[in-house]
Design a protein around this motif. Structure first.
Motif, short mmCIF file in Angstrom:
data_model
loop_
_atom_site.label_atom_id
_atom_site.label_comp_id
_atom_site.label_asym_id
_atom_site.label_seq_id
_atom_site.Cartn_x
_atom_site.Cartn_y
_atom_site.Cartn_z
N LEU A 107 2.22 -5.72 -13.48
CA LEU A 107 2.01 -4.84 -12.34
C LEU A 107 0.61 -4.25 -12.44
O LEU A 107 0.04 -4.12 -13.53
N ASP A 108 0.07 -3.90 -11.28
CA ASP A 108 -1.28 -3.35 -11.21
C ASP A 108 -1.30 -2.29 -10.11
O ASP A 108 -0.89 -2.56 -8.99
N LEU A 109 -1.75 -1.08 -10.43
CA LEU A 109 -1.82 0.02 -9.48
C LEU A 109 -3.27 0.51 -9.42
O LEU A 109 -3.84 0.93 -10.43
N SER A 110 -3.88 0.43 -8.24
CA SER A 110 -5.27 0.83 -8.08
C SER A 110 -5.39 1.89 -6.99
O SER A 110 -4.56 1.98 -6.08
N GLU A 165 0.84 -1.19 0.00
CA GLU A 165 0.00 0.00 0.00
C GLU A 165 0.88 1.24 0.00
O GLU A 165 1.82 1.36 0.79
N LEU A 166 0.56 2.18 -0.91
CA LEU A 166 1.28 3.45 -1.01
C LEU A 166 0.28 4.58 -0.85
O LEU A 166 -0.25 5.11 -1.81
N GLY A 167 -0.03 4.92 0.40
CA GLY A 167 -1.05 5.92 0.66
C GLY A 167 -2.42 5.41 0.24
O GLY A 167 -2.88 4.39 0.73
N ASP A 168 -3.06 6.14 -0.69
CA ASP A 168 -4.37 5.72 -1.20
C ASP A 168 -4.25 4.72 -2.34
O ASP A 168 -5.27 4.32 -2.92
N TYR A 169 -3.03 4.32 -2.69
CA TYR A 169 -2.82 3.42 -3.81
C TYR A 169 -2.44 2.02 -3.32
O TYR A 169 -1.84 1.85 -2.26
N ASP A 170 -2.78 1.04 -4.14
CA ASP A 170 -2.44 -0.35 -3.86
C ASP A 170 -1.65 -0.88 -5.05
O ASP A 170 -2.17 -0.94 -6.17
N LEU A 171 -0.39 -1.25 -4.83
CA LEU A 171 0.50 -1.71 -5.89
C LEU A 171 0.69 -3.22 -5.79
O LEU A 171 0.99 -3.74 -4.71
N LYS A 172 0.53 -3.91 -6.92
CA LYS A 172 0.76 -5.35 -6.98
C LYS A 172 1.73 -5.64 -8.11
O LYS A 172 1.58 -5.15 -9.23
N LEU A 173 2.75 -6.45 -7.80
CA LEU A 173 3.72 -6.92 -8.79
C LEU A 173 3.77 -8.44 -8.69
O LEU A 173 3.79 -8.99 -7.60
N GLY A 174 3.78 -9.12 -9.82
CA GLY A 174 3.84 -10.57 -9.72
C GLY A 174 3.86 -11.27 -11.06
O GLY A 174 3.72 -10.66 -12.12
N THR A 175 4.08 -12.58 -11.00
CA THR A 175 4.08 -13.41 -12.19
C THR A 175 2.78 -14.18 -12.33
O THR A 175 2.64 -15.02 -13.21
#
Length: 238
Positions: free
Chosen positions: A58-61, A25-35
């Motif tokens: 990657l996915d940033l929401s 979690e980056l503040g109001d953002y949710d970062l996902k990295l993966g295979t």
């Protein structure tokens, strides 16, 4: 876009050995990295194609419902595969606990091939745990219209059911062996799924409106033009 693609390539190299997702979690953002795909886009309507040996994304929401990301089902490192980068942007929002919606678009690019990129626009609804959607895309050689339903909200005997039906219209009719032409076709699939002892069991039936010599013009979603039953058993270790 260049920085995003560079980050994606670095992720693929570092994480290709094991399927996993890193989330932060980056503040109001949710970062996902993966295979492993972190998002089933359009409520399951648009899924990444079959993956190669090296893949990831990657996915940033944001809490507001907006999301953006990239997914590469193949890095093109094997002779049989080509680099594919799928970039997507969408908005997903629930009305309440029983109803929600999602809209967005995906851009498919193939940097190693001399072919035009393609775009797909999608939308979906979630109702009592079941999902319904539609997508429209323009490929370099055809136009596709898809309807999708995933009846996860009602699972008798714990069995999930999903169906997909697509209409393909070719920009240039394809010639077949008997001298005729095919200007369009339809294909569909039905999937039954059930978890069992940590294993995802899937039985899939796929078919199309083409048969016999007409199948030489087939270029749809299914792996085979004629009717085909496929059984898959998957176990995730991460």
């Amino acid at each position: 876009m260049l920085k995003l693609t560079t980050l994606l390539i670095g992720l693929l190299v570092c994480m290709s050995a094991d399927a996993q997702i890193f989330q932060r979690e980056l503040g109001d953002y949710d970062l996902k990295l993966g295979t492993s795909p972190s998002r089933s886009m359009a409520q399951g309507l648009v899924k990444p194609s079959s993956t190669g040996s090296f893949h990831g994304g990657l996915d940033l929401s944001h809490d507001s419902g907006w999301y953006v990301g990239q997914w590469a089902p193949s890095m093109g490192l094997s002779p049989a595969g080509n680099l594919e980068v799928d970039s997507y942007l969408g908005f997903k929002r629930p009305f309440d606990r029983t109803l929600g919606y999602e809209v967005g678009m995906i851009h498919y690019s193939y940097p190693q091939l001399d072919t035009l990129d393609s775009q797909e626009f999608f939308g979906g609804l979630t109702l009592l745990g079941s999902r319904f959607g539609a997508a429209f895309s323009n490929d370099p050689d055809k136009r596709n219209s898809t309807l999708f339903a995933d009846l996860s909200g009602t699972q008798p005997f714990g069995v999930g059911l999903s169906v997909k039906y697509t209409t393909h219209r070719l920009f240039t009719p394809a010639s077949i062996a008997d001298g005729g032409y095919v200007s369009g076709f339809n294909d569909w699939s039905v999937k039954l799924s059930r978890p069992w002892m940590g294993i995802d069991l899937n039985l899939i039936y796929s078919d199309s409106s083409l048969n016999g010599s007409d199948c030489s013009a087939y270029s749809g979603h299914n792996s085979q033009c004629d009717g085909l039953f496929t059984f898959k058993a998957e176990h995730r270790f991460y």
